[in-house]
Design a protein around this motif. Sequence first.
Motif, short mmCIF file in Angstrom:
data_model
loop_
_atom_site.label_atom_id
_atom_site.label_comp_id
_atom_site.label_asym_id
_atom_site.label_seq_id
_atom_site.Cartn_x
_atom_site.Cartn_y
_atom_site.Cartn_z
N THR A 146 0.81 -1.21 0.00
CA THR A 146 0.00 0.00 0.00
C THR A 146 0.85 1.26 0.00
O THR A 146 1.88 1.32 0.65
N ASN A 147 0.36 2.30 -0.68
CA ASN A 147 0.99 3.61 -0.65
C ASN A 147 0.22 4.55 0.26
O ASN A 147 -0.98 4.39 0.42
N PRO A 148 0.86 5.54 0.84
CA PRO A 148 2.28 5.86 0.71
C PRO A 148 3.16 4.84 1.44
O PRO A 148 3.10 4.76 2.67
N CYS B 248 7.14 -3.50 -0.26
CA CYS B 248 7.61 -3.96 -1.58
C CYS B 248 7.01 -3.13 -2.70
O CYS B 248 5.82 -2.83 -2.68
N CYS B 249 7.80 -2.82 -3.68
CA CYS B 249 7.37 -1.97 -4.79
C CYS B 249 8.16 -2.36 -6.02
O CYS B 249 9.33 -2.69 -5.95
N HIS B 250 7.49 -2.29 -7.18
CA HIS B 250 8.14 -2.75 -8.41
C HIS B 250 8.83 -1.65 -9.20
O HIS B 250 9.30 -1.89 -10.30
N GLU B 251 8.86 -0.42 -8.66
CA GLU B 251 9.38 0.67 -9.48
C GLU B 251 10.85 0.46 -9.84
O GLU B 251 11.28 0.79 -10.94
N VAL B 252 11.61 -0.06 -8.89
CA VAL B 252 13.03 -0.30 -9.19
C VAL B 252 13.18 -1.34 -10.29
O VAL B 252 14.06 -1.22 -11.16
N ILE C 129 14.32 6.64 -0.88
CA ILE C 129 13.04 6.30 -0.29
C ILE C 129 12.12 5.88 -1.41
O ILE C 129 12.35 6.20 -2.59
N ASN C 130 11.07 5.19 -1.06
CA ASN C 130 10.21 4.60 -2.07
C ASN C 130 9.72 5.63 -3.08
O ASN C 130 9.28 6.71 -2.72
N HIS C 131 9.82 5.27 -4.34
CA HIS C 131 9.44 6.11 -5.48
C HIS C 131 10.42 7.26 -5.71
O HIS C 131 10.20 8.08 -6.61
N PHE C 132 11.44 7.33 -4.88
CA PHE C 132 12.49 8.32 -5.10
C PHE C 132 13.83 7.66 -4.72
O PHE C 132 14.61 8.15 -3.93
MG LIG Z 1 5.06 1.65 -5.69
#
Ligand SMILES: [Mg+2]
Lengths: 466, 466, 466, 466
Positions: free
Chosen positions: D155-157, D177-181, D213-216
């Motif tokens: 979930t975001n943020p 966990c996030c797939h942006e990377v 940090i996530n998304h950055f």
């Molecule tokens: Mg994400």
Amino acid sequence: MNKFTKVKDVQIAYIGGGSRGWAWGLMSDLATEGALSGKVKLYDINYDAAYQNELIGNRLKDRVDVVGQWDYEAVRTLEEALTGSDFVIISILPGSFDEMHSDVHLPEKYGVYQSVGDTVGPGGLVRALRTIPIFVDIAEHIKEYSPNAWVINYTNPMTLCTRALYTTFPEIKAIGCCHEVFGTQKLLASMLEVLQGIENVDRREIDINVLGINHFTWIDKASYKGTDLFPLYSQFVDKYHESGFEGSEEGHWMNNHFKSAERVKFDLFKRFGLIAAAGDRHLAEFMPNTWYLKNPEKVREWKFGLTPVKWRKKNKQELIEKSNRLASGVEPFELNPTGEEGVDMIKALLGLGELITNVNIPNKGQMNGVPLETVVETNAVISYDNVRPVLAGKLPDSINNLVIRHVHNQEVTLQAALGQDKDLALQAFIQDPLLSTLTPEEAAELFEEMLGNTREYLNGWELQEV
Amino acid sequence: MNKFTKVKDVQIAYIGGGSRGWAWGLMSDLATEGALSGKVKLYDINYDAAYQNELIGNRLKDRVDVVGQWDYEAVRTLEEALTGSDFVIISILPGSFDEMHSDVHLPEKYGVYQSVGDTVGPGGLVRALRTIPIFVDIAEHIKEYSPNAWVINYTNPMTLCTRALYTTFPEIKAIGCCHEVFGTQKLLASMLEVLQGIENVDRREIDINVLGINHFTWIDKASYKGTDLFPLYSQFVDKYHESGFEGSEEGHWMNNHFKSAERVKFDLFKRFGLIAAAGDRHLAEFMPNTWYLKNPEKVREWKFGLTPVKWRKKNKQELIEKSNRLASGVEPFELNPTGEEGVDMIKALLGLGELITNVNIPNKGQMNGVPLETVVETNAVISYDNVRPVLAGKLPDSINNLVIRHVHNQEVTLQAALGQDKDLALQAFIQDPLLSTLTPEEAAELFEEMLGNTREYLNGWELQEV
Amino acid sequence: MNKFTKVKDVQIAYIGGGSRGWAWGLMSDLATEGALSGKVKLYDINYDAAYQNELIGNRLKDRVDVVGQWDYEAVRTLEEALTGSDFVIISILPGSFDEMHSDVHLPEKYGVYQSVGDTVGPGGLVRALRTIPIFVDIAEHIKEYSPNAWVINYTNPMTLCTRALYTTFPEIKAIGCCHEVFGTQKLLASMLEVLQGIENVDRREIDINVLGINHFTWIDKASYKGTDLFPLYSQFVDKYHESGFEGSEEGHWMNNHFKSAERVKFDLFKRFGLIAAAGDRHLAEFMPNTWYLKNPEKVREWKFGLTPVKWRKKNKQELIEKSNRLASGVEPFELNPTGEEGVDMIKALLGLGELITNVNIPNKGQMNGVPLETVVETNAVISYDNVRPVLAGKLPDSINNLVIRHVHNQEVTLQAALGQDKDLALQAFIQDPLLSTLTPEEAAELFEEMLGNTREYLNGWELQEV
Amino acid sequence: MNKFTKVKDVQIAYIGGGSRGWAWGLMSDLATEGALSGKVKLYDINYDAAYQNELIGNRLKDRVDVVGQWDYEAVRTLEEALTGSDFVIISILPGSFDEMHSDVHLPEKYGVYQSVGDTVGPGGLVRALRTIPIFVDIAEHIKEYSPNAWVINYTNPMTLCTRALYTTFPEIKAIGCCHEVFGTQKLLASMLEVLQGIENVDRREIDINVLGINHFTWIDKASYKGTDLFPLYSQFVDKYHESGFEGSEEGHWMNNHFKSAERVKFDLFKRFGLIAAAGDRHLAEFMPNTWYLKNPEKVREWKFGLTPVKWRKKNKQELIEKSNRLASGVEPFELNPTGEEGVDMIKALLGLGELITNVNIPNKGQMNGVPLETVVETNAVISYDNVRPVLAGKLPDSINNLVIRHVHNQEVTLQAALGQDKDLALQAFIQDPLLSTLTPEEAAELFEEMLGNTREYLNGWELQEV
Ligand SMILES: [Mg+2]
Ligand SMILES: [Mg+2]
Ligand SMILES: [Mg+2]
Ligand SMILES: [Mg+2]
């Protein structure tokens, strides 16, 4: 991961290239690894020994059972060895066995026994004073001739050798490597066989978190295929605490003469709750001498060995003879992978797959509770041109207290060696746990005599006249 | 600074208010300080002793030589004492002299001598195990009944008492106070007289930077009116190292029986280069027992005293009799400023001028090289409702190594006391330098017996049956 | 404290000794201080200006109202000035008012207004790029010619000047001094008069804890004689938030033309809860330009002044004329203590009493939440040869966020200046809050032009051809 | 590594189990993974949606192409879902699309555009205020019902959700966990194809060090099979900076509508020198709004998309219809591995092989330059019951300055949410870079209105009456 598969033209500088143990081990490991080929430059203050290894190494090239092709070349200067190298391996004997004899045996006059005498204790400390200037010199040469090479050190005292490299040349890419943790992984594999009948477990399958300093490293988490090994180890210790457990180190390429029955390790577990991850001969030296090294009888009860330097001298003679036979081709070189990870690391650093293993490098935060920049042993992820420590956490305060007094003593020893400061060195010496039963006056007396015996390596020090 | 000049209606809770040393000292200090007035509530587990002090204290009010007017009132509960208080003073004896007898003298069976036995060493550690639960309880009461009061602790073991207060109630405004550093300032003042003929130097004129832990504090910078005192001290030590220096502590209100000739302090300076800032009786206990406490003969050579608990028992009897005389008015109360700084601190905290002095509080970065949150002793600036430590820097690594093993051991002791964990407590016990000549088995045996002797204060512990 | 009372033969090197503001202030302060005497060596790149100050200073010696006797001597090299000095005072103008004109006014093309332009914002940053190499040079000279001298810097940008000194010569004993916090203490004194009728409160009686960076320092605790000033300040702000409060800075020796009505300070308090401790002209420059510097009309509403460089130029002419009159004796030199603390610090550093005041020095832990080694402004205890910061704690995260972006930007600016790296400098430039309404392209354009205008001071930089 | 091969009876709690995106993705990933089997409990505040997913999930069991056997069960309480669970997956929508509409579009009134509005910026901040109490509640339930379970949050943020979990229950074993990377790794793989003709590079073969940090998040080291990718990337950016590069994200399971041409990423590289590792839509929101989000035209030039909430609403309708078809069996469920690593992580945590990947967890020292305990995104080694971060180092100061202002703002947001403190929340809001062109008054106005629109989720807050 299907990485690329082969790297040619790797150049390795081997400092201590006349060695008759580690150098032959490396030859074996390189010969049996098909992914790499290149050249090894052998540098040694004993050029003849290096040259003999050149002969031995080059004999391997034509053999059918050899899959890694390497040229060996003895060189006469550090500069020659380092120039153009991608990797530098350091495995030297600082001083001769005569100095080592003093390190190990002189303290016995005061009832202080040492099982190895190359890490801590009076012997380890004096050895460090002798070794640090050598490593300062090596680091300065690396800075000048191969600043981008990866440096793998095997020399003891590991912590202070590595620390001296980084102090001299902070940008150095150096790692200190030691197989003691592997031995403990093997012990855990043996435990699985003994307690659960699981055979042929490879030590690499034992997942561990390690933290501490070289030869006094600790495991605070261990698992095998989804099973927590701590409850099992507790059982294991209960079973073998008294009798000791024998057999786990059989066939270890270097340690045939250095077996123990793990009783020190078991005792430390019972008292402190974590698994000490080094051979008992090393572990015992980090504790006060009333614990495991009180006298030779006690040592026998604890079932580990004191390694007399006279054995080392005899062994050296045998190796020289073997070297002659190997160089002349009278005796064939037996390919015998060592189990060391030097070649695996080289592969990982070249991009041939990732490796997670324990290394000795400066603390950048991977181990809490010990000062930053001091050299600690924890796991690291090794990949292309990259060694990144894994956060290992913090030892429980009571164990940390055992460790950290050595960390501080080593820092003081380093400062003393760099500043050629006898008073400062003595401040470290009298705090060594192995000397905790001596008065400061006795310790000072012993120190003076030990320093005298290694004076040849202490340029610039103000020592008493002989 | 012309601050405002008088504060009325200050309320002080005195925990241990039946004490016959510290309480009378406070009465003296308050009576001779014109800037403050108010009420002191005396709480003690021995209510009668507190009540007797109520009588003694209230007798002061009518005297012409008394400039500070205070009401004294013995109360029966902590709650009563704390409610409404601006300040809390803690000065208790944890347990009785019977427990202290075991702390100090039982280890002698194993050849382990202690000069005080209330800080570190086997006695200090067992005393801590007994005291910590008491301080947890006090902190919980303060949290409930006087969370905004400033708390001044005088009880030993100082470090762990203060640590226990902060662990239990992190927002507590507590400081631990001890006069040992003052004694060293006085020694430096005496030195100025002896070496330079400068008379009547007030200890407060000796500017120092202090850092360490209570009773093992160090001075790394000292000056008097623009003169660096280190070169002088070096001369001084050379002159008196052998003979000792006597006279500096004469007339110290509490320490008449506790003199030393400073030889331990001088020896530490010669070996480590900084000025140890506590009495020799305390300093000796932080070092391995081969150094200064090997046996009573050695202690005599080092010219400091072992304080036998039987002396304390006898002394207590005399004080009880004196107390009766004071309470009944048979003997007049002699106004005798103690030289302690408790009242000065209270003034500063009320806004009556700034004070810079050494205090024991959690490390928030004021002392490098020891873990954050552990209680350290450094200078602090005390002003209105505010105690801010001054950055004291870092001890040299070799001295830090002497200090930090106690810091860690104290942390382990704290955890053991909070968790009622005998195994953990033993892990600290066997690492105490005073026990460094014992085998772990001997240490464990001694520990068991000592714990048994204080079992009354160890609720919740699993101890061996008697 | 009755410290010793007089020090003779103090030697001061004054870098920027041709200054017509700070130098005269120092002469006044030295002349009215009876405890010190000695010599001041005046060094300036404008030797004639220094020489004129020599004349002015030496005229003071015969006056009856002068209690501090000093010789003044203009010298032609830094080496001459520094050799033998006990103290070094640095107060220079980096570049001329022409460069400053570009710093302050060029950004107006893009709607960016600056009230001072010497600390942060586009002007402060470019000024820093110009100034850092000068301070590197000064530090190198100090390292060579007076490594033990105490260095007091008054030059802006204070943080980066001090940082450059320490980066170049880490053992330097330097402190950066600024009177802005004093101004805020005076405001609090005025508040006491206005709200409570307490007159003639000395700013030194206002106890404060300060933390932050120069010109963006914050007070999180303030008291006067046992009274917490925060509730009062809250009332005060409510009363004067709209109208502003005038009068507190009247008569400030340097700031006559630089008054404000404190509305920025009050607004920051309402929004963030702490007292910002600098003049509004400085504070406004640390915030995004939409806040207080949006345009000249807004600035007028906020009731502080933009200081045009043309005023500075005119003022300089007047001072040159005054200098001529003073040097020739036509106009008598008026003794006028500045309220700066330079001379108080010198006294404290010589052992003439302890001083607690705010200084700019590297962060060794005194301020949490900003990186170690960056220069921060907090209180320190100054005593004989010793400056020790007091632990100031941590700003609330939201205020810290305002501060720390400048801290990081200043670090990047330092690196850019040391490495003559325009790309890196631009990375800092485009992050300055005063430029937050520009596109990166606009910011880059402005930067290029500003750099061009100061190119004379940017040796080694690759700049666009003119 | 030949780990053991299969784990049965794994129990997973899925919070947000009525989701029509992530839940179906998980079903796919579990169905195609033969090493695991067990039960998934679906919890959702919309029970019916969870129940429909139960039907959909259980339909998979009989299919021949399904190798992982799982039972799905919708449950009515968190307690039921968590009790007995080994893993907890959290993937919820905090609030409805109505609140999200306000988050994303209301700021447009002030010229502030957001491409996603769920991480930072005005929308992200208000979403966080709404979400944090939900995560506090979840953490409290986990603490009670499944304290030993591993928790995987999607979930975001992301940063603040994970931070809220750890703040509430510090011993929680949670990873964000996030797939942006992964997307950026794929971009690098595409680059290899475009520039070097190397096809079919798996993203996992791209070795990277990530930190931020996530998304950055940023990549400061990247290699492929022994080749440093930075020089290549520099070429790549030069080539596509103007035109943009399209095609790398084709077919990404979730992102079909969210493509960009990577121009933001390329621009950040040109300006700051490192590879930003998230989609441009996210990256743009971390920079001042003058950079990439100035207005819709500018956004089009930068070639990324604004995601209007009305699209999300429409998409939701379509998914509901699809859900009906899947539940009834009218439409067959298409097995489509997501490329997410949730199932890989579950395997690693169960002991089925080690995994090194990027995760969001509290900073224990893995990332220098940002405060400890704040949630950062770096690589970690995941193995049996163990997630250990790899030391990632420190961002260059200029990039760190971009990142750290969000870190601090998020900390303030957290404190505001936990304390229901509107003033504090506003202090964070007005510091968001996307609002840097607004006056504080405008920002406050916008904030008030946005809070009002999400008031339903702000229990305990004092908000203006409607
Ligand atoms: Mg994400
Ligand atoms: Mg080894
Ligand atoms: Mg004491
Ligand atoms: Mg200033």
